[in-house]
Design an enzyme around this catalytic site. Structure first.
Site, PDB file in Angstrom:
ATOM      1  N   HIS A 161      -5.916  -6.588  -3.432  1.00 12.69           N
ATOM      2  CA  HIS A 161      -4.895  -5.458  -3.771  1.00 12.69           C
ATOM      3  C   HIS A 161      -3.855  -5.533  -3.071  1.00 12.69           C
ATOM      4  O   HIS A 161      -3.517  -5.319  -1.910  1.00 12.69           O
ATOM      5  CB  HIS A 161      -5.647  -3.949  -3.642  1.00 12.69           C
ATOM      6  N   CYS A 162      -2.852  -5.855  -3.985  1.00 16.41           N
ATOM      7  CA  CYS A 162      -1.318  -6.097  -3.391  1.00 16.41           C
ATOM      8  C   CYS A 162      -0.539  -4.730  -3.122  1.00 16.41           C
ATOM      9  O   CYS A 162      -0.297  -4.201  -4.355  1.00 16.41           O
ATOM     10  CB  CYS A 162      -0.686  -6.994  -4.167  1.00 16.41           C
ATOM     11  N   LYS A 163      -0.211  -4.334  -1.911  1.00 18.13           N
ATOM     12  CA  LYS A 163       0.668  -3.172  -2.148  1.00 18.13           C
ATOM     13  C   LYS A 163       2.315  -3.340  -2.425  1.00 18.13           C
ATOM     14  O   LYS A 163       2.772  -2.386  -2.811  1.00 18.13           O
ATOM     15  CB  LYS A 163       0.765  -2.718  -0.675  1.00 18.13           C
TER      16      LYS A 163
END
Length: 328
Positions: A161-163
């Site tokens: 999950h890429c912020k």
């Protein structure tokens, strides 16, 4: 048996692909999952790092094309315009696609996202996904799917999950994510070259930076023009230097972060790294080409036990993966 399973799962996570399909134990989550599943990176709330990424991109675009590239002499100005604009445009497109893509499983995407996702009840089920069925999404999923707690949905071939994207990266948008990182690194490298050239020429020969026809009317060497050639604005040399130094620092920091991330994902493409979906890190180390190379090139294998070489390789992989987790 549970402790052994957790240790083996933890080892597999060291290669950057989180295959754990079990929700964290009660009390270990820092944030509660959203009530509704998030569709993509534009779903509210936006992440602070996402805003920082877009602000940085716009600032670099504005200063590069409005201030620094117009100062380059002759044909190099047009070369910089062509190469940099191509990289920036490509990065903008793939970055936009990576954010806008819904990375969820096919069976999840056909569901209604307006319905609340139930809270996981560990008293009924030991795992969120069992036998390729998600008890939260209430659908059958693929073998490599993982239920992301940040998006509260199952993601196809979950990577992370890429912020910075405010979105999950999976099989549907991984190559757009990778292309976004690669194009950003190439664009930042071009900007660093341009800024270093301008700063060096400012010290050695300022006339090389004043070849635009608008400078012919300016006699004060301490006066410079911004936003050439269409909207020339006069400013003093210290302002130009401060903006240039600030952008150079920002470019170098961004290049360091994204360059490290790009190298990490390139590292995952090597043989035996991608195979961590099925094998633990100990198996990878045992078959690693790095170990064989060290045995053949450095010293005879009799002087360094195989277990020591495997430990060194394992330590190198661990440091690389753990340091990369900050940037993704």
């Amino acid at each position: 048996m549970k402790g052994k399973h957790r240790r083996e799962t933890g080892k597999m996570n060291l290669c950057g692909r989180n295959l754990r399909r079990v929700t964290p134990e009660a009390g270990t989550c820092k944030e509660k999952p959203p009530l509704l599943s998030r569709v993509n990176g534009w779903s509210l709330p936006l992440n602070t790092l996402q805003v920082v990424a877009w602000t940085t991109f716009l600032a670099m675009t504005f200063t590069s094309f409005g201030i620094f590239i117009p100062l380059l002499p002759g044909v190099w100005r047009y070369v910089a315009y062509s190469v940099t604009s191509g990289l920036f445009l490509f990065h903008f497109v793939v970055h936009l696609v990576a954010i806008s893509t819904d990375p969820a499983e096919p069976n999840v995407r056909i569901k209604n996202y307006n319905k609340p996702v139930p809270v996981f009840d560990r008293s009924k089920h030991a795992h969120v996904i069992q036998n390729q069925y998600c008890h939260l999404c209430k659908v059958t999923v693929s073998a490599k799917a993982k239920h992301c707690s940040a998006c509260n949905k199952c993601v196809a071939d979950f990577d992370h999950h890429c912020k910075w994207l405010n979105n999950c990266v999976g099989s549907r948008n991984y190559w757009c994510f990778f292309s976004s990182v690669a194009s950003a690194v190439a664009g930042l490298f071009c900007l660093v070259v341009v800024l270093l050239y301008i700063l060096i020429q400012y010290i050695m020969d300022q006339e090389e930076l004043r070849t635009d026809p608008h400078f012919e009317k300016i006699t004060d060497e301490n006066t410079w023009l911004l936003f050439l050639p269409f909207f020339p604005v006069r400013t003093k040399a210290p302002v130009l230097l401060i903006i240039g130094a600030a952008m150079l620092v920002l470019d170098l920091v961004s290049l360091l972060m994204l360059g490290h991330l790009l190298l990490f994902h390139l590292y995952l493409f090597f043989p035996y790294s991608l195979s961590t979906d099925l094998r633990s890190i100990s198996d990878v180390v045992a078959e690693s080409k790095t170990v064989d190379m060290l045995r053949e090139l450095m010293v005879p294998s009799a002087l360094i036990p195989p277990r020591s070489l495997a430990s060194v390789n394992f330590l190198f992989r661990s440091v690389l993966v753990l340091s990369s987790s900050f940037f993704i």
